[in-house]
Design a protein around this motif. Structure first.
Motif, PDB file in Angstrom:
ATOM      1  N   LEU A   1       0.822  -1.202   0.000  1.00 29.50           N
ATOM      2  CA  LEU A   1       0.000   0.000   0.000  1.00 29.50           C
ATOM      3  C   LEU A   1       0.860   1.257   0.000  1.00 29.50           C
ATOM      4  N   THR A   2       2.078   1.144   0.495  1.00 32.34           N
ATOM      5  CA  THR A   2       2.961   2.300   0.571  1.00 32.34           C
ATOM      6  C   THR A   2       3.650   2.612  -0.753  1.00 32.34           C
ATOM      7  N   GLY A   3       3.407   1.800  -1.775  1.00 36.77           N
ATOM      8  CA  GLY A   3       4.031   2.024  -3.076  1.00 36.77           C
ATOM      9  C   GLY A   3       3.368   3.151  -3.836  1.00 36.77           C
ATOM     10  N   THR A   4       3.719   3.266  -5.118  1.00 38.08           N
ATOM     11  CA  THR A   4       3.134   4.311  -5.950  1.00 38.08           C
ATOM     12  C   THR A   4       1.658   4.029  -6.207  1.00 38.08           C
ATOM     13  N   VAL A   5       0.909   5.069  -6.490  1.00 35.41           N
ATOM     14  CA  VAL A   5      -0.523   4.931  -6.730  1.00 35.41           C
ATOM     15  C   VAL A   5      -0.793   3.981  -7.888  1.00 35.41           C
ATOM     16  N   THR A   6       0.004   4.103  -8.946  1.00 39.66           N
ATOM     17  CA  THR A   6      -0.235   3.283 -10.133  1.00 39.66           C
ATOM     18  C   THR A   6       0.289   1.862  -9.977  1.00 39.66           C
ATOM     19  N   GLY A   7       1.087   1.596  -8.908  1.00 38.38           N
ATOM     20  CA  GLY A   7       1.681   0.277  -8.748  1.00 38.38           C
ATOM     21  C   GLY A   7       0.921  -0.649  -7.829  1.00 38.38           C
ATOM     22  N   LEU A   8      -0.138  -0.169  -7.174  1.00 27.89           N
ATOM     23  CA  LEU A   8      -0.877  -1.001  -6.229  1.00 27.89           C
ATOM     24  C   LEU A   8      -1.721  -2.033  -6.966  1.00 27.89           C
ATOM     25  N   LEU A   9      -1.745  -3.247  -6.425  1.00 30.56           N
ATOM     26  CA  LEU A   9      -2.486  -4.315  -7.091  1.00 30.56           C
ATOM     27  C   LEU A   9      -3.007  -5.309  -6.052  1.00 30.56           C
ATOM     28  N   PRO A  10      -4.331  -5.379  -5.830  1.00 30.95           N
ATOM     29  CA  PRO A  10      -4.886  -6.403  -4.950  1.00 30.95           C
ATOM     30  C   PRO A  10      -4.960  -7.745  -5.657  1.00 30.95           C
ATOM     31  N   GLY A  11      -4.801  -8.829  -4.900  1.00 31.03           N
ATOM     32  CA  GLY A  11      -4.797 -10.162  -5.497  1.00 31.03           C
ATOM     33  C   GLY A  11      -6.180 -10.774  -5.589  1.00 31.03           C
ATOM     34  N   ILE A  12      -6.226 -12.096  -5.571  1.00 33.26           N
ATOM     35  CA  ILE A  12      -7.481 -12.841  -5.639  1.00 33.26           C
ATOM     36  C   ILE A  12      -8.017 -13.013  -4.217  1.00 33.26           C
ATOM     37  N   PRO A  13      -9.272 -12.659  -3.958  1.00 30.31           N
ATOM     38  CA  PRO A  13      -9.781 -12.700  -2.585  1.00 30.31           C
ATOM     39  C   PRO A  13     -10.265 -14.079  -2.166  1.00 30.31           C
ATOM     40  N   SER A  14     -10.330 -14.266  -0.871  1.00 32.30           N
ATOM     41  CA  SER A  14     -11.065 -15.384  -0.295  1.00 32.30           C
ATOM     42  C   SER A  14     -12.369 -14.835   0.268  1.00 32.30           C
ATOM     43  N   ILE A  15     -13.308 -15.719   0.565  1.00 35.78           N
ATOM     44  CA  ILE A  15     -14.590 -15.318   1.134  1.00 35.78           C
ATOM     45  C   ILE A  15     -14.562 -15.615   2.632  1.00 35.78           C
ATOM     46  N   ILE A  16     -14.781 -14.600   3.459  1.00 33.76           N
ATOM     47  CA  ILE A  16     -14.795 -14.805   4.902  1.00 33.76           C
ATOM     48  C   ILE A  16     -16.015 -15.642   5.268  1.00 33.76           C
ATOM     49  N   GLY A  17     -15.773 -16.776   5.886  1.00 33.64           N
ATOM     50  CA  GLY A  17     -16.861 -17.688   6.206  1.00 33.64           C
ATOM     51  C   GLY A  17     -17.276 -18.546   5.039  1.00 33.64           C
ATOM     52  N   GLY A  18     -16.530 -18.489   3.944  1.00 34.00           N
ATOM     53  CA  GLY A  18     -16.870 -19.273   2.763  1.00 34.00           C
ATOM     54  C   GLY A  18     -16.451 -20.725   2.905  1.00 34.00           C
ATOM     55  N   HIS A  19     -17.081 -21.589   2.122  1.00 38.54           N
ATOM     56  CA  HIS A  19     -16.764 -23.014   2.125  1.00 38.54           C
ATOM     57  C   HIS A  19     -15.601 -23.276   1.182  1.00 38.54           C
ATOM     58  N   SER A  20     -14.884 -24.359   1.420  1.00 34.77           N
ATOM     59  CA  SER A  20     -13.712 -24.668   0.596  1.00 34.77           C
ATOM     60  C   SER A  20     -14.072 -24.886  -0.867  1.00 34.77           C
ATOM     61  N   THR A  21     -15.327 -25.239  -1.140  1.00 36.73           N
ATOM     62  CA  THR A  21     -15.755 -25.413  -2.537  1.00 36.73           C
ATOM     63  C   THR A  21     -16.119 -24.084  -3.187  1.00 36.73           C
ATOM     64  N   LYS A  22     -16.094 -23.021  -2.403  1.00 29.99           N
ATOM     65  CA  LYS A  22     -16.463 -21.675  -2.854  1.00 29.99           C
ATOM     66  C   LYS A  22     -17.931 -21.585  -3.249  1.00 29.99           C
ATOM     67  N   SER A  23     -18.744 -22.456  -2.690  1.00 30.19           N
ATOM     68  CA  SER A  23     -20.185 -22.374  -2.912  1.00 30.19           C
ATOM     69  C   SER A  23     -20.776 -21.449  -1.852  1.00 30.19           C
ATOM     70  N   LEU A  24     -21.441 -20.366  -2.283  1.00 30.61           N
ATOM     71  CA  LEU A  24     -21.999 -19.410  -1.335  1.00 30.61           C
ATOM     72  C   LEU A  24     -23.134 -20.007  -0.521  1.00 30.61           C
ATOM     73  N   THR A  25     -23.748 -21.073  -1.004  1.00 33.74           N
ATOM     74  CA  THR A  25     -24.851 -21.695  -0.270  1.00 33.74           C
ATOM     75  C   THR A  25     -24.346 -22.494   0.932  1.00 33.74           C
ATOM     76  N   ARG A  26     -23.045 -22.692   1.034  1.00 32.60           N
ATOM     77  CA  ARG A  26     -22.486 -23.469   2.139  1.00 32.60           C
ATOM     78  C   ARG A  26     -21.606 -22.614   3.035  1.00 32.60           C
ATOM     79  N   SER A  27     -21.861 -21.300   3.051  1.00 31.49           N
ATOM     80  CA  SER A  27     -21.095 -20.402   3.910  1.00 31.49           C
ATOM     81  C   SER A  27     -21.390 -20.691   5.368  1.00 31.49           C
TER      82      SER A  27
END
Length: 495
Positions: free
Chosen positions: A219-245
């Protein structure tokens, strides 16, 4: 080992590596098949913006020079510092707007928008006569502010936003690693909280999830150099099915009133590392006079406490209540500032800023809800001449060397509805009686910031990002666009 055999083993290992890379690009990082639309553009459209800042007076009436005094809040005093009206110009000006969640780190403002308005209809929408055909996913904004000295404060500290030095906007990825651009349903960002300099949590409405991002570049880098990665789901299931949160993920799924438009509107990071979450309004079937909230583990979503939060009643409108539009923690304490907002054609914009202590009291706080009793510190109404708009984010910064002294910033969401609404950044000074010594006696010393280190998860995320760039995207079936206007608002201000 014979040379030919070693060559065969090396070839097999190379094939395995290629196969794993290909598989990770065709599935989620845990092997779940991709079902959301990918965008072929990469990197994530880091667009530079030119943002202008115009100073806004405390009131359109020149005789008003101070904020109204709120009865019953004698332990806290609030003073006006300033307000900016932010607008964008230049090539990417239409990208700017809709800011609904924000966090401030020194002079760097991190914000997300809940939607983006397009000049042309989305490519997967056949009925181009519908207004919602021109809306898509929100973006992440990185904005470096120019700070000036707050002359009204002792020592005139350099804490008052006076302009914008540099700004960018970029699209975000979903939990499958796909860039979200046209799909509002998966890109309705409503609130953010940060833990340390590299961890970003975003509350998403409609899908009712909390996405947990880490910045690949600091976050302390240049404005144009910031890059967020791939998110996880808080409370999400390992299959990434939202119905099993599970945990807070499962509870958030119940906040689905108004076509799913009442999700995690207020989230805040607590000093002990837990995440505080409030729904904008109550879950379907719940009392309209209150809403629900939880204290949860920021990684696995396990609920540690549940809350019932009364909503302020709208004066002169029976059965109408304010909504939760933002939340922020007083640094180093268990006190939280809650932002409430209401709009109607009769009242126009109204806000209330309140403070409440959040704890994990009781024999079983995870199951037995604690009723919170916030104290209103400030009420502002647009009809009284104050610069009040659709404020949806509250940010608090502690003043160094000044006990119990804080700078409070409010940020409004114009919904790309510039004819009726504005993007305002309002700054206040808050003094808490008793100062830091009193807060330490109540809550203990400030919890040290968590130091984030690179690990195996970051490596996997990086591999998925590479895979997405290397493999062609898959299309998804058409999803019915959602309604973005309240029934009685036409194209007037939206919440």
């Amino acid at each position: 080992m014979a040379p030919d055999f070693r060559l065969l083993v090396a070839s097999l290992l190379t094939l395995i590596v290629v196969f794993v890379a290909l598989a990770s690009s065709l599935t989620g990082c845990d092997g779940a098949p991709r079902t959301e639309a990918s965008d072929a553009q990469s990197p994530q459209e880091n667009q530079e913006l030119q943002i202008l800042a115009k100073h806004v007076p405390i009131n359109i009436k020149k005789t008003v020079t101070e904020l109204p005094v709120q009865p019953g809040s004698s332990l806290v005093t609030l003073r006006w510092l300033g307000c900016l009206h932010l607008t964008a110009t230049g090539t990417n000006n239409r990208t700017f707007g809709g800011l609904s969640g924000a966090s401030l780190h020194g002079s760097r403002l991190i914000a997300v928008s809940d939607a983006t308005k397009f000049n042309e209809p989305q490519p997967d929408v056949s009925d181009v006569t519908r207004e919602d055909a021109y809306w898509g996913a929100g973006r992440l904004f990185i904005i470096d502010l120019h700070l000036e000295r707050a002359r009204r404060l002792k020592g005139a500290p350099k804490v008052l936003p006076a302009g914008v030095v540099h700004a960018t906007a970029q699209l975000l990825r979903d939990r499958f690693g796909d860039i979200i651009k046209y799909d509002y349903y998966y890109g309705d960002h409503e609130a953010i909280a940060m833990d340390g300099p590299n961890k970003l949590i975003i509350g998403i409405e409609h899908t009712q999830v909390l996405r947990n991002y880490r910045f690949i570049r600091p976050l302390t880098g240049t404005v144009t150099g910031l890059l967020p990665g791939i998110p996880s789901i808080i409370g999400g299931h390992s299959t990434k099915s939202l119905t099993r949160s599970r945990g807070v993920g499962a509870e958030l799924s119940k906040c689905n009133a108004d076509q799913g438009n009442n999700g995690a509107e207020g989230i805040a990071m607590m000093p002990n590392g837990n995440l505080l979450v409030f729904c904008e309004r109550n879950h379907a079937g719940g009392l309209a006079s209150e809403t629900v909230g939880w204290l949860a583990d920021q990684d696995n979503g396990a609920i540690k406490a549940t809350y019932r939060l009364p909503l302020p009643a709208v004066e002169g409108a029976a059965g109408k209540y304010y909504r939760v539009s933002g939340a922020g923690t007083l640094p180093g304490t268990s006190d939280v500032l809650l932002l409430f907002h209401h709009w109607s054609p009769q009242t126009h914009n109204q806000i209330k800023l309140a403070k409440v202590e959040v704890s994990e009291r009781g024999p079983n706080p995870a199951l037995t809800p604690t009723i919170l009793r916030p104290t209103v510190l400030l009420e502002l109404q647009e009809s009284d001449g104050y610069p009040v708009d659709n404020y949806e984010a509250v940010m608090i910064q502690a003043m160094p060397h000044l006990r119990g002294s804080y700078i409070v910033h409010l940020l409004s969401d114009d919904n790309f509805n510039r004819k009726y609404q504005r993007t305002l950044l309002l700054s206040l000074h808050m003094q808490v009686e008793g100062g830091a010594e009193g807060l330490e006696r109540r809550y203990g010393r400030t919890t040290p910031a968590v130091v984030l280190t690179a690990g195996a998860a970051s490596a996997v995320a990086g591999a998925c990002v590479i895979g997405v760039a290397a493999v062609a995207a898959f299309a998804t079936p058409f999803r019915e666009p959602k309604r973005f206007l309240e029934p009685d608002q036409t194209m007037e201000p939206m919440e």
